[in-house]
Design a protein around this motif. Structure first.
Motif, PDB file in Angstrom:
ATOM      1  N   ASP A 167       2.293   1.500  -3.721  1.00 16.23           N
ATOM      2  CA  ASP A 167       1.229   1.992  -4.466  1.00 16.23           C
ATOM      3  C   ASP A 167       0.964   3.333  -4.448  1.00 16.23           C
ATOM      4  O   ASP A 167       0.555   4.098  -5.519  1.00 16.23           O
ATOM      5  CB  ASP A 167      -0.016   1.013  -4.366  1.00 16.23           C
ATOM      6  N   GLU A 168       0.755   3.714  -3.340  1.00 16.78           N
ATOM      7  CA  GLU A 168       0.043   5.322  -3.123  1.00 16.78           C
ATOM      8  C   GLU A 168       0.970   6.109  -3.695  1.00 16.78           C
ATOM      9  O   GLU A 168       0.839   7.084  -4.188  1.00 16.78           O
ATOM     10  CB  GLU A 168      -0.206   5.273  -1.497  1.00 16.78           C
TER      11      GLU A 168
ATOM     12  N   TYR B  41      -6.507   2.912  -9.449  1.00 15.88           N
ATOM     13  CA  TYR B  41      -5.555   1.596  -8.941  1.00 15.88           C
ATOM     14  C   TYR B  41      -5.532   1.306  -7.331  1.00 15.88           C
ATOM     15  O   TYR B  41      -5.732   0.181  -7.057  1.00 15.88           O
ATOM     16  CB  TYR B  41      -4.471   1.630  -9.885  1.00 15.88           C
ATOM     17  N   VAL B  42      -5.115   2.374  -6.892  1.00 13.26           N
ATOM     18  CA  VAL B  42      -4.710   2.397  -5.455  1.00 13.26           C
ATOM     19  C   VAL B  42      -6.106   1.607  -4.708  1.00 13.26           C
ATOM     20  O   VAL B  42      -6.189   0.963  -3.924  1.00 13.26           O
ATOM     21  CB  VAL B  42      -4.610   3.411  -4.854  1.00 13.26           C
TER      22      VAL B  42
ATOM     23  N   ALA C 204       3.444   2.635 -11.269  1.00 19.01           N
ATOM     24  CA  ALA C 204       3.539   1.591 -10.498  1.00 19.01           C
ATOM     25  C   ALA C 204       4.208   0.479 -11.004  1.00 19.01           C
ATOM     26  O   ALA C 204       4.891   0.661 -11.879  1.00 19.01           O
ATOM     27  CB  ALA C 204       1.793   0.785 -10.514  1.00 19.01           C
TER      28      ALA C 204
ATOM     29  N   GLY D 119       0.665  -1.241   0.159  1.00 19.01           N
ATOM     30  CA  GLY D 119       0.015   0.196   0.067  1.00 19.01           C
ATOM     31  C   GLY D 119       0.935   1.343   0.114  1.00 19.01           C
ATOM     32  O   GLY D 119       0.346   2.236  -0.539  1.00 19.01           O
TER      33      GLY D 119
ATOM     34  N   SER E 263      -2.933  -5.034   0.160  1.00 16.46           N
ATOM     35  CA  SER E 263      -2.055  -3.586   0.345  1.00 16.46           C
ATOM     36  C   SER E 263      -1.261  -3.780   1.535  1.00 16.46           C
ATOM     37  O   SER E 263      -0.530  -3.113   1.544  1.00 16.46           O
ATOM     38  CB  SER E 263      -2.924  -2.308   0.269  1.00 16.46           C
TER      39      SER E 263
ATOM     40  N   GLN F 187      -6.474  -2.060  -5.456  1.00 19.61           N
ATOM     41  CA  GLN F 187      -5.395  -2.898  -4.725  1.00 19.61           C
ATOM     42  C   GLN F 187      -5.821  -3.057  -3.285  1.00 19.61           C
ATOM     43  O   GLN F 187      -5.432  -4.057  -2.590  1.00 19.61           O
ATOM     44  CB  GLN F 187      -3.944  -2.038  -4.612  1.00 19.61           C
ATOM     45  N   ARG F 188      -6.736  -2.118  -2.827  1.00 24.31           N
ATOM     46  CA  ARG F 188      -6.917  -2.369  -1.198  1.00 24.31           C
ATOM     47  C   ARG F 188      -8.423  -2.979  -1.298  1.00 24.31           C
ATOM     48  O   ARG F 188      -8.908  -3.294   0.046  1.00 24.31           O
ATOM     49  CB  ARG F 188      -7.254  -1.054  -0.750  1.00 24.31           C
TER      50      ARG F 188
ATOM     51  N   GLN G 152       1.657   5.935  -7.328  1.00 27.90           N
ATOM     52  CA  GLN G 152       0.251   6.274  -8.157  1.00 27.90           C
ATOM     53  C   GLN G 152       0.108   7.832  -8.045  1.00 27.90           C
ATOM     54  O   GLN G 152      -0.569   8.425  -8.874  1.00 27.90           O
ATOM     55  CB  GLN G 152      -0.743   5.564  -7.776  1.00 27.90           C
TER      56      GLN G 152
END
Ligand SMILES: Cc1cc2nc3c(=O)[nH]c(=O)nc-3n(C[C@H](O)[C@H](O)[C@H](O)COP(=O)(O)OP(=O)(O)OC[C@H]3O[C@@H](n4cnc5c(N)ncnc54)[C@H](O)[C@@H]3O)c2cc1C
Length: 475
Positions: free
Chosen positions: A109-110, A294-295, A118, A106, A125, A298-299, A113
């Motif tokens: 990604d954060e 996308y984030v 990415a 996580g 995440s 992913q969560r 992004q």
């Protein structure tokens, strides 16, 4: 206990944080280390390694603490805990990211992004970057951008003698090769440098769900659909009861269903085209595929696998999805007693399969699908429930025996998967090459609480637990 010059926190039994600090994602793991060294930086990690060696302490290394076998914690010894080392620094112009060894996906990604970038990470995440990367790294982006290790450019590593080396294509290339799938065998990675790729930040993603009764039909369709899918489309099949997530219509909660979870790492319009046939197949219970960050995607399933529940896994790569393999999967997937147990299948291929098998230590690149059978129960349900769920996972794997290709993803192995399964993960040639690199960087097998590569091993060793065993089993 004191470690000279240590800047982080030292946590021992009796400390208010001891129980929290020794717990890992899998709540069934209950070990009591003598010392938890929560490191503040590379110098702390090196000091902790030297301290452990001077005091003849077992070493467990903790990144995100997610490994199902619980190898991030040991009895008696020292946990070199990187959970306070989570910094992520993106270089948007160079399209790279530097990630400390205790970061979670996580975090990566954060930060990435924010620049529309990415790299392939896991699908949950709160999984650690370190353990996932060191085993290979599979996820929604892999068919387009390769495994996580295919984007690994360099790493800073504290070795078994307490020294610090940098592994890259130019420095210690043998070590870089081994880190790209060979697990935590070669040292403690204090930071990784990854290549980043353009992704989203809005992607077309989410699951399409069908009733469990339709599983065989859906999987037969999916087999052909996946084989034709563009590299941009990553899919993961989830079989089990539907978790009660806010995004899922309430009437479907806890209903047995098969879900094909999609993530298209390209333009949303192209994604709509890529998933059209899937969405139209049969009579879906729900189609939750939509453009989203996308984030957020992913969560989206983080809460279905929280820390502290009890987990037991069995996994294998599959030769393919033959009609018979599909029948076995449809027959067993919904036979678990716990509504929390499930199975998950990753569609491999694409960029993963385009590299030769020995490019990295992650070797089984020509596998089309793998399956991870995840038995799950609540802490208060131990005893009979634990035995029943564990038996289900073993039965399911056993039934898949004729469809196994003889390889397995090392990061899906559990504590009772023995040495032979670690060798299975790599194949003999890659295993032997890893064993040679192990001799160069950790000849005494200081780092052995992991999916262990025995230094210099050439022939199949005694079959026994290789991971998570609290006892010593140095070579
Ligand atoms: C809910 C869930 C979802 C998952 N999804 C995916 C997925 O989508 N894709 C995928 O590929 N895998 C996935 N996995 C598996 C995951 O890759 C492994 O569990 C991995 O070990 C997690 O890494 P970690 O750092 O959190 O593990 P930890 O438990 O902290 O560490 C596991 C082992 O890795 C080594 N290690 C950890 N940190 C370091 C370090 N800094 N330096 C050297 N060695 C280290 C040690 O040997 C340690 O014993 C998932 C796991 C879970 C629980």
């Amino acid at each position: 206990m004191e470690i000279d010059g240590f800047r982080g926190r030292l946590i021992t039994a009796g400390h208010a944080d001891y129980d929290a600090a020794r717990s890992v994602w899998n709540g069934s793991v209950d070990r009591r280390p003598r010392l938890i060294a929560r490191c503040a930086g590379t110098a702390d990690v090196a000091a902790a390694v030297r301290f452990a060696r001077d005091h003849d302490l077992e070493i467990a290394v903790r990144g995100g603490g997610h490994n199902v076998a619980g190898t991030a914690v040991c009895d008696e010894g020292i946990v070199i805990d990187l959970s306070a080392m989570r910094s992520v620094r993106v270089d948007p112009a160079g399209r790279t990211v530097r990630v400390q060894g205790g970061a979670l996906w996580g975090d990566v990604d954060e930060a990435s992004q924010a620049h529309g970038l990415a790299t392939t990470g896991g699908i949950v995440s709160h999984t650690g970057v370190a353990g996932l990367t060191l085993g290979g790294g599979i996820g929604f982006l892999m068919r387009r951008y390769g495994l996580t290790v295919d984007s690994l450019l360099a790493a800073e590593v504290v070795t078994a003698d307490g020294g610090v080396v940098r592994a890259s294509a130019d420095d210690h290339p043998d070590l870089l090769w081994a880190l790209r799938g060979g697990g935590g065998n070669f040292g403690v990675v204090t930071s990784f440098r990854f290549a980043l790729h353009p992704v989203g930040p809005t992607v077309l993603a989410g699951p399409v769900l069908w009733a469990a009764d339709d599983t065989a039909d859906v999987l037969r369709f999916y087999r052909d659909f996946a084989a034709e899918a563009p590299d941009e489309l990553g899919t993961v099949v989830r079989l089990g009861t539907v978790p009660p997530l806010p995004a899922v219509p309430e009437e479907l909660h806890w209903r047995p269903a098969v879900a094909v979870v999609c993530c298209h790492a390209g333009a949303v319009r192209d994604g709509e085209r890529a998933v059209r046939a899937l969405r139209r197949f049969g009579r879906p219970l729900a189609d939750l595929v939509a453009p989203k960050p996308y984030v957020a995607h992913q969560r989206s399933t983080d809460d279905t696998v929280p820390h502290g529940w009890h987990y037991y896994w069995k996994a294998t790569d599959l030769a393919g999805l033959s009609d018979h393999a599909i029948a076995v999967i449809a027959d067993h997937a919904y036979e678990a007693g716990s509504p929390r147990s499930y199975a998950v299948m990753f569609h491999m291929g694409g960029a993963v399969a385009r590299l030769a098998g020995d490019t990295t230590a992650y070797a089984a690149r020509d596998v089309a699908h793998n399956i991870n059978i995840d038995a799950v129960w609540l802490p208060e349900e131990s005893g009979e429930r634990a035995a029943a769920e564990t038996a289900w996972a073993r039965r399911f794997l056993h039934a898949l025996q004729p469809h196994r290709v003889g390889s397995v993803y090392v990061n899906f192995l559990d504590a009772d998967d023995g040495t032979s399964r670690v060798r299975e993960a790599y194949g003999e040639r890659v295993y032997r090459r890893l064993a040679d690199v192990k001799v160069a960087y950790d000849p005494g097998n200081v780092f052995h609480l992991n999916k262990n590569i025995r230094p210099g091993a050439t022939s199949p060793a005694v079959v026994g637990p290789s991971a998570g065993s609290p006892g010593r089993h140095r070579a």
